[in-house]
Design an enzyme around this catalytic site. Sequence first.
Site, PDB file in Angstrom:
ATOM      1  N   GLY A 175    -114.007  27.007 -59.386  1.00  0.00           N
ATOM      2  CA  GLY A 175    -114.704  26.106 -59.071  1.00  0.00           C
ATOM      3  C   GLY A 175    -113.366  24.853 -59.709  1.00  0.00           C
TER       4      GLY A 175
ATOM      5  N   CYS B 174    -109.117  32.664 -60.612  1.00  0.00           N
ATOM      6  CA  CYS B 174    -108.916  31.116 -60.179  1.00  0.00           C
ATOM      7  C   CYS B 174    -109.641  30.788 -61.737  1.00  0.00           C
ATOM      8  CB  CYS B 174    -109.190  30.568 -59.363  1.00  0.00           C
ATOM      9  SG  CYS B 174    -107.733  28.966 -59.038  1.00  0.00           S
ATOM     10  N   TYR B 175    -110.435  29.946 -61.706  1.00  0.00           N
ATOM     11  CA  TYR B 175    -111.233  29.458 -62.797  1.00  0.00           C
ATOM     12  C   TYR B 175    -111.845  30.252 -63.642  1.00  0.00           C
ATOM     13  CZ  TYR B 175    -114.693  25.816 -65.529  1.00  0.00           C
ATOM     14  OH  TYR B 175    -115.731  25.685 -66.019  1.00  0.00           O
TER      15      TYR B 175
ATOM     16  N   HIS C  47    -106.503  33.828 -54.629  1.00  0.00           N
ATOM     17  CA  HIS C  47    -108.079  33.984 -54.121  1.00  0.00           C
ATOM     18  C   HIS C  47    -108.186  35.177 -53.273  1.00  0.00           C
ATOM     19  CE1 HIS C  47    -109.768  30.413 -55.597  1.00  0.00           C
ATOM     20  NE2 HIS C  47    -109.093  29.407 -55.804  1.00  0.00           N
TER      21      HIS C  47
ATOM     22  N   GLU D 259    -110.542  36.483 -52.230  1.00  0.00           N
ATOM     23  CA  GLU D 259    -111.215  36.480 -50.782  1.00  0.00           C
ATOM     24  C   GLU D 259    -111.171  35.277 -49.954  1.00  0.00           C
ATOM     25  OE1 GLU D 259    -112.182  33.283 -53.602  1.00  0.00           O
ATOM     26  OE2 GLU D 259    -111.297  34.722 -53.696  1.00  0.00           O
TER      27      GLU D 259
ATOM     28  N   SER E   2    -140.818  31.264 -35.533  1.00  0.00           N
ATOM     29  CA  SER E   2    -140.090  30.144 -34.227  1.00  0.00           C
ATOM     30  C   SER E   2    -140.085  30.086 -32.932  1.00  0.00           C
ATOM     31  CB  SER E   2    -138.539  28.761 -35.142  1.00  0.00           C
ATOM     32  OG  SER E   2    -137.806  29.340 -35.287  1.00  0.00           O
TER      33      SER E   2
ATOM     34  N   ASP F 228    -134.313  34.130 -36.825  1.00  0.00           N
ATOM     35  CA  ASP F 228    -133.831  34.812 -38.038  1.00  0.00           C
ATOM     36  C   ASP F 228    -135.761  34.792 -38.340  1.00  0.00           C
ATOM     37  OD1 ASP F 228    -131.643  33.904 -38.203  1.00  0.00           O
ATOM     38  OD2 ASP F 228    -132.073  31.578 -39.098  1.00  0.00           O
ATOM     39  N   SER F 229    -136.673  33.657 -38.241  1.00  0.00           N
ATOM     40  CA  SER F 229    -138.065  34.772 -37.966  1.00  0.00           C
ATOM     41  C   SER F 229    -138.641  35.073 -37.569  1.00  0.00           C
ATOM     42  CB  SER F 229    -138.672  33.175 -37.790  1.00  0.00           C
ATOM     43  OG  SER F 229    -138.739  32.250 -36.334  1.00  0.00           O
TER      44      SER F 229
ATOM     45  N   LYS G 174    -126.070  35.228 -41.114  1.00  0.00           N
ATOM     46  CA  LYS G 174    -126.152  35.362 -39.539  1.00  0.00           C
ATOM     47  C   LYS G 174    -125.853  36.870 -39.470  1.00  0.00           C
ATOM     48  CE  LYS G 174    -128.485  31.982 -37.551  1.00  0.00           C
ATOM     49  NZ  LYS G 174    -130.024  32.184 -37.345  1.00  0.00           N
TER      50      LYS G 174
END
Length: 515
Positions: A57, A84-85, A171, A173, A225, A229-230, A371
Amino acid sequence: MANPQETVLILDFGSQYAQLIARRVRELKVFSKIVPHNIPAAEISKESPKGVILSGGPASVWAPGAPKPDSQLFNLTVPTLGICYGMQLMGQMLGGEVSKAANREFGKADLEVDEPDSLFDGLPKTLVSWMSHGDYVTRLPAGFKKIAHTANTPIAAMAHPAAKKFGVQFHPEVMHTPEGTEVLRNFLFKVCGCRGDWSAQSFIETTVEEIRKTVGKSKVVLGLSGGVDSSVAALLLHQAIGRQLVPIFVDTGLLRKGEKSQVVETFQGHFHLPLVVVEAESRFLKALEGIVDPEEKRRRIGRVFVECFDEEAAKHPDVQFLAQGTLYPDVIESRSPFGGPSATIKTHHNVGGLPKEMKLKLIEPLKFLFKDEVREIGKLLGLPEKMLNRHPFPGPGLAIRILGEVTRERLDLLREADHRFIEELERSGWYSKVWQAFAVLLPLKTVGVMGDERTYENVAALRAVVSTDGMTADWARLPAELVEKVSNRIVNEVRGINRVVLDVTSKPPGTIEWE
């Protein structure tokens, strides 16, 4: 929507990398979920997580109002990793000491492993790590030992193996820490004892079961739509509840060229879903009259969407739920992730744009997915390749690709320009190489010369980006010949546009969409 015995919670302290932690954990086949930094310890216990990760953060642990977790967090027996933080918080709250570093450390640093503890099991003695900090732990809490250091950070990693509590100042990640995934793998499997059995298929199975339990005998309306996604949400719900699903396609008038016919053909013709088509173009255009602020556009579009669903739902007995194809990036950008301190980027019409008072209860089966994960699920559900690999399209449609007021005339201009751009990308083979591509209509007019005559017409911008999850993106280096061809076609074939420009902004600092 995963087996709670195989969930890892990520406490968000405002890190720009919080979503990257979630992705890395999922890539290791363990379900992860970002939750508020101040989630009560009792709620964490209810989740029965296999592990907890404290994100980094931007704050200092000494700053007034610095975000801190529930003080009871570290009394839980769940394995915990501070990054980290998150490491600094762990150090300070457990009785250690955190100080300002004499030399701030940003960028790559050689990490020297002092003890091949669980986190560094099987890894080299020296690792390349990515640092981004101005504070660091200078005195270890009771029971902890130093397990790694760098030239500028004497305690770059710490461990309390008996309590299963660990901290790393770097980090793991980010891709700039090449062995970072292995560090996370060690935490998940050697410390937390995860099985690593989360997959697209397991997600489908558990989600279908949860939808059935939630819905019961009620009916569900879904805003379909035609985007990935939909569409995936529709197939998932249809598998779970069959004819209890009422998929509704709203023709907002804000769609791409030919979109309505494609959606109707796919879902009524191919999947035989009882698709309801609502003609609402005039209604949306009226709501957008005179509106130029992008946030207000999104709010109005969200409101009209819900009104359409409420009205259609009233025609169907036993409808109690509204389903949406909301994804994780939508949630993250629309508000602080689950109440965390991250900044709100923009309001998505199907998240922050929804009115506070709704007649229907929400079902968002994809809201913890990215996604690429949705596409993988869509493939298993049989979604056609052409729809599966369509570029993302925002819920508010072309309204947020028209800067300024949205009118039927400007929509027609943008639709034709966008169609030619996509057509040329498909012909050249570049469509599948970019994450997203589209045209934007600017609130500008410029002077041009066509056929020896002066013109004063609109400007279109071309936007094409490469990305993996939409959270970060870089502009696509399209061949100059392709850009030239697209520009020529738009200027020559779309009456009302006489100039085309190319957007070469990455995300950040820009967003993918212009509004």
